[in-house]
Design an enzyme around this catalytic site. Structure first.
Site, PDB file in Angstrom:
ATOM      1  N   HIS A 208      30.852   7.807 -25.111  1.00  0.00           N
ATOM      2  CA  HIS A 208      29.529   7.178 -25.216  1.00  0.00           C
ATOM      3  C   HIS A 208      28.661   7.694 -26.346  1.00  0.00           C
ATOM      4  CE1 HIS A 208      29.309   4.525 -21.690  1.00  0.00           C
ATOM      5  NE2 HIS A 208      30.243   5.322 -21.223  1.00  0.00           N
TER       6      HIS A 208
ATOM      7  N   LYS B 160      13.239   2.549 -23.713  1.00  0.00           N
ATOM      8  CA  LYS B 160      14.530   3.246 -23.672  1.00  0.00           C
ATOM      9  C   LYS B 160      14.207   4.727 -23.565  1.00  0.00           C
ATOM     10  CE  LYS B 160      15.444   1.282 -27.691  1.00  0.00           C
ATOM     11  NZ  LYS B 160      16.778   0.769 -27.392  1.00  0.00           N
ATOM     12  N   ARG B 161      15.201   5.597 -23.401  1.00  0.00           N
ATOM     13  CA  ARG B 161      14.890   7.020 -23.385  1.00  0.00           C
ATOM     14  C   ARG B 161      14.216   7.428 -24.693  1.00  0.00           C
ATOM     15  NH1 ARG B 161      16.254  10.408 -18.864  1.00  0.00           N
ATOM     16  NH2 ARG B 161      15.862  12.114 -20.311  1.00  0.00           N
TER      17      ARG B 161
ATOM     18  N   LYS C 134      16.579   7.426 -31.568  1.00  0.00           N
ATOM     19  CA  LYS C 134      16.153   6.058 -31.267  1.00  0.00           C
ATOM     20  C   LYS C 134      14.895   5.666 -32.051  1.00  0.00           C
ATOM     21  CE  LYS C 134      18.127   6.053 -26.539  1.00  0.00           C
ATOM     22  NZ  LYS C 134      18.884   4.799 -26.369  1.00  0.00           N
TER      23      LYS C 134
ATOM     24  N   THR D  52      22.166  -1.283 -24.433  1.00  0.00           N
ATOM     25  CA  THR D  52      22.296  -2.417 -23.525  1.00  0.00           C
ATOM     26  C   THR D  52      20.958  -3.109 -23.317  1.00  0.00           C
ATOM     27  OG1 THR D  52      22.172  -0.845 -21.696  1.00  0.00           O
ATOM     28  CG2 THR D  52      24.359  -1.700 -22.260  1.00  0.00           C
TER      29      THR D  52
ATOM     30  N   LYS E 279      19.715  -7.172 -22.757  1.00  0.00           N
ATOM     31  CA  LYS E 279      18.782  -7.687 -21.743  1.00  0.00           C
ATOM     32  C   LYS E 279      17.676  -8.507 -22.396  1.00  0.00           C
ATOM     33  CE  LYS E 279      19.438  -3.285 -19.336  1.00  0.00           C
ATOM     34  NZ  LYS E 279      18.812  -1.937 -19.208  1.00  0.00           N
TER      35      LYS E 279
HETATM   36  C1  LIG Z   1      19.022  -0.829 -19.815  1.00  0.00           C
HETATM   37  C2  LIG Z   1      18.253   0.393 -19.530  1.00  0.00           C
HETATM   38  C3  LIG Z   1      18.352   1.491 -20.384  1.00  0.00           C
HETATM   39  C4  LIG Z   1      19.193   1.480 -21.649  1.00  0.00           C
HETATM   40  O1  LIG Z   1      18.365   1.118 -22.727  1.00  0.00           O
HETATM   41  P1  LIG Z   1      18.865   1.288 -24.239  1.00  0.00           P
HETATM   42  O2  LIG Z   1      17.785   0.667 -25.033  1.00  0.00           O
HETATM   43  O3  LIG Z   1      20.140   0.553 -24.361  1.00  0.00           O
HETATM   44  O4  LIG Z   1      18.995   2.748 -24.473  1.00  0.00           O
HETATM   45  C5  LIG Z   1      17.612   2.615 -20.099  1.00  0.00           C
HETATM   46  N1  LIG Z   1      16.800   2.667 -19.018  1.00  0.00           N
HETATM   47  C6  LIG Z   1      16.665   1.620 -18.185  1.00  0.00           C
HETATM   48  C7  LIG Z   1      15.740   1.731 -17.027  1.00  0.00           C
HETATM   49  C8  LIG Z   1      17.392   0.454 -18.408  1.00  0.00           C
HETATM   50  O5  LIG Z   1      17.265  -0.575 -17.558  1.00  0.00           O
END
Ligand SMILES: *Cc1c(COP(=O)(O)O)cnc(C)c1O
Length: 815
Positions: free
Chosen positions: A357, A544-545, A550, A652, A656
């Site tokens: 990952h 995101k985190r 990022k 991911t 979404k």
């Molecule tokens: C989908 C999701 C992530 C992943 O987000 P990325 O932008 O792909 O890092 C992180 N936290 C939550 C709550 C999510 O639903």
């Protein structure tokens, strides 16, 4: 499998659960009682559904899939299960007669936050897809008493509160004490030979009991049901409490109990950054030992041999965290089942596969040998033997010694978890095309030259029924009205939306739906942040985190520069924009916490500056989590996916947003590359360096100070950042940007500004904006987790789904 249930039956069952399981009469029950009663009913249905599904799987001898992961970021379960079982409306009506609103019950459910971010959410999406695609699957993880911490911002500074989720969350989990197993730590190993048999004796070990709790996830239509088994740690000595108590040793017994229970007390809150703590190693081994024992017990019960394990089971390791499953399987086969090394090794190798990952060096797990050997003496011996045999084989092949050292599972005094994974499994995959290529060219280059046949790609995907149908029902209804509902089973059918690209009426409907979702979000923001935002403004979202790679600080730096320009030019032409952030930082990641505070304080300044605050608003959402993502993502116009090229494995959230019709503003990183391939240049806002350009810039000697010196806009922004906002100086962030800028924020700044400006031009023409949005939804089908799972099944697991209409010979006694 038919889950239909009459209104009367639902009401009777609810009353029954309330009276008998929750000790309250229906007239006196609160929403919380009703939530639990409904959850218990649904759980019963899932248990039955799983049983039927497994019966067919067994009768057809279908291969089992075991998905091991330290994290499953499930979020809520009630709505997902009711939706997938097709009984949401029935429950809504049945409850309504009792004067209860189903939507209020949803709000009673806490998020099961057993994960940090993308990794754990992927695992949760996969359970849904495995069930929907009809694969008999089990996820394995830990039952953390405390999930990911609740984030509270105090004057912009992140503080962490415990997430005690079990009171509302445990209704979904069924304890299975009969399947508890022992896990052994510490002690020492005594070896002897008895008639050519190598006898291994683990002495003086500490015993911990692993008790399983099962949660079920319905696939669409409920044909398949996945099981998630999570292990809770408790003292194996509990039986002897009374004896010890009588002997005056009661306190020592209780102490042991507490020590055992610590193991599954809390989720480690670091994302992409292992800490190397002893307790974390303990958690990892606790998970895999309990899991491997469970899998082997089940297999032996059915087949009485492990010889055919690779044909009947696929074990998947999500990241390196569960990689000790490999030496643990070897241990059980060698020490307990009497296998010889070569045969055991072949079985393990053909059964287990591994997903990587991350390519970032600091995220690759290593364990110091001293700690490892002390805590897991037998597992250490087995890794030594794996290492010895691997190195011997490589040397025999004439591989250069340095190269062998780089690939070795044991080297420099460390157990190297990624190396152990590649050496021991039959398949290694990355999670997007770009990431899988980078793996072969960088971290696993040595392996790739020696064993290229192991390497594959499986691009991530999402449980889009949750992220589209359940989170954005109005948009889903519009889609269904246009193209029918076949896309709910087959996401590729979304491409039928393409013929409406230029249908003005459709695009207007889409705009109206987005506007509704934005109003809903604006209400939430007013209530939670006390900030009034304009639902007609551009919703520009980065959630995101929080991690430097990022680049939330790239986003923030542009906001600051825009603010500086707009306060000097308050009458400039500027489409109002709401910048929305949500992110948790690892509690010990100081730079990340400062970036949060910078965004919050900058936001307060902007939101209260009458020169600009009709045009700009900055909102930092507290406690970003799955449920908040479900509310927010359908309201987004712009999806910020701005990592430095080559650092984000897939992402991911980009998927979404895309399926909800937001426009990606991003770099060519991770799955953004494939989003671009899918939608074409016109329907994405790309900016910044590509991965080869990043590498070239680094080779040339990247000097951010030069950019800073020669760039008046950046110069001014970074200087003001250093002077601070809200009485707090952000000198450390500004110093980092000027002096090292490890994620090359300054290098990509100008192109980022250009792309963001372009988004404003596109947004100005509503038909154009929603044409792009609709096109994104139409091409999002390939990012379904259903597709990912089919890829895993065919390319890696060699697994077939349970047949939909099996021809089974049912013996009379089986009924
Ligand atoms: C989908 C999701 C992530 C992943 O987000 P990325 O932008 O792909 O890092 C992180 N936290 C939550 C709550 C999510 O639903």
């Amino acid at each position: 499998m038919n889950y239909k249930i009459s209104k009367k039956e639902i009401q009777e069952q609810i009353k029954d659960k309330l009276t008998h399981e929750l000790s309250v009469e229906w007239q006196d029950a609160t929403d919380e009682h009703y939530y639990k009663a409904v959850a218990l009913i649904v759980r019963d249905m899932l248990v039955k559904g799983r049983k039927k599904f497994k019966d067919v799987a067994e009768q057809t001898d279908t291969k089992n899939i075991y998905y091991l992961c330290m994290e499953f970021l499930l979020g809520r379960s009630l709505k997902n299960n009711l939706f997938n079982l097709g009984i949401e409306d029935d429950f809504r009506k049945a409850l309504s007669d009792l004067n209860v609103r189903l939507d209020n019950l949803y709000e009673m459910e806490p998020d099961a936050g057993l994960g940090n971010g993308g990794l754990g959410r992927l695992a949760a999406c996969f359970l849904d897809a495995l069930a929907t695609q009809g694969y008999p699957a089990m996820g394995y993880s830990l039952r953390y008493e405390y999930g990911i911490f609740r984030q509270k911002l105090v004057e912009g500074w992140q503080t962490e509160l415990p997430d005690f989720w079990l009171p509302g969350g445990q209704v979904w989990f069924q304890p299975v004490p009969t399947r508890a197993v022992e896990v052994h730590f510490d002690g020492f190993i005594e070896e002897s030979w008895n008639n050519q048999y190598h006898v291994v004796n683990h002495k003086d070990y500490t015993k911990v009991l692993a008790v399983p709790y099962d949660l079920y996830v319905a696939g669409m239509d409920g044909r398949g049901v996945s099981r998630l088994r999570v292990w809770a740690a408790t003292s194996a000595e509990a039986d002897f409490d009374m004896k010890l108590f009588n002997g005056g040793d009661y306190l020592r017994a209780m102490e042991q109990n507490a020590m055992a229970e610590v193991i599954t007390k809390v989720l480690y809150p670091e994302d992409n950054h292992p800490e190397g703590k002893s307790l974390r190693l303990t958690q990892q081994y606790f998970l895999v030992s309990a899991t491997v024992q469970d899998i082997i017990r089940r297999h032996l019960f059915r087949y009485s041999t492990l010889d055919n394990l690779p044909e009947k089971a696929a074990i998947h390791l999500n990241d390196t965290h569960p990689v000790l499953a490999i030496p643990e399987m070897m241990r059980v086969m060698l020490d307990e089942c009497g296998y010889g090394w070569d045969q055991a090794w072949s079985i393990v190798n053909r059964t287990v596969a591994y997903t990587n990952h991350t390519v970032m060096a600091e995220a690759l797990e290593c364990w110091g040998v001293d700690l490892f050997r002390r805590r897991l003496p037998r597992i250490y011996q087995i890794i030594e033997e794996i290492n010895r045999r691997f190195c011997a084989e490589m040397h025999a092949r004439g591989v250069d010694g340095q190269k062998v050292g780089r690939m070795a599972p044991l080297n420099d005094g460390y157990v190297k978890m990624a190396n152990l994974a590649v050496v021991s499994t039959h398949s290694v995959n990355g999670v997007s095309k770009l990431h899988s290529e980078i793996l072969k060219q960088t971290v696993f280059q040595d392996f790739y030259t020696e064993m290229p046949e192991k390497f594959r790609n499986v691009t991530n995907g999402i449980a889009y029924r949750r992220w589209l149908n359940q989170s954005n029902p109005e948009y889903a209804d519009l889609i269904t009205e246009l193209i029918g509902d076949s896309y709910i089973h087959n996401a590729a059918r979304l491409d039928r939306l393409l013929k409406y690209q230029d249908d003005k009426a459709v695009l207007e409907k889409m705009a109206k739906i987005r506007r509704h979702n934005k109003e809903r979000m604006a209400d939430y923001i007013l209530k939670n942040n006390g900030v009034t935002i304009d639902p007609d403004s551009i919703f520009d979202v980065q959630v995101k985190r929080l991690h430097e790679y990022k680049r939330q600080h790239l986003n923030a730096l542009d906001i600051l520069a825009t603010y500086q320009w707009l306060r000097e030019n308050p009458s400039a032409d500027f489409t109002p924009r709401t910048y929305i952030f949500g992110a948790k930082a690892a509690p010990g990641y100081y730079m990340a916490k400062q970036i949060i505070q910078f965004i919050v304080n900058l936001g307060n300044t902007i939101n209260n500056d009458p020169r600009v605050n009709e045009k700009m608003k900055v909102v930092y959402l507290e406690d970003y989590r799955v449920t908040l993502a479900e509310l927010l993502i359908p309201s987004a116009d712009i999806s910020q996916q701005i990592s430095l090229a080559g650092t984000e494995a897939s992402g991911t959230s980009n998927m979404k947003f895309m399926i909800n019709g937001a426009v990606t503003l991003g770099t060519l990183d991770g799955a953004n590359v494939e989003i671009h391939e899918a939608v074409g240049d016109e329907n994405i806002l790309l900016f910044g360096m590509t991965t080869p350009q990043v590498e070239q810039a680094k080779r040339n000697g990247y000097i951010p100070g030069n950019i800073y010196q020669n760039h008046p806009v950046l110069h001014q922004a970074i200087d003001e950042m250093g002077r601070g906002f809200g009485g707090v100086s952000f000198q450390q962030i500004s110093d980092s940007l000027r002096n090292s800028d490890p994620y090359m924020v300054l290098a990509d700044f100008d192109d980022y500004v250009r792309a963001r400006k372009k988004s404003m031009e596109l947004y100005a023409n509503s038909a154009q904006w929603y044409r792009i949005g609709l096109t994104n939804t139409a091409h999002a089908g390939c990012f379904s987790a259903d597709r990912s799972i089919r890829d895993y099944a065919t390319e890696i697991w060699s697994a077939e789904p349970v047949p939909a209409h099996p021809k089974i010979h049912i013996a009379p006694s089986q009924k």
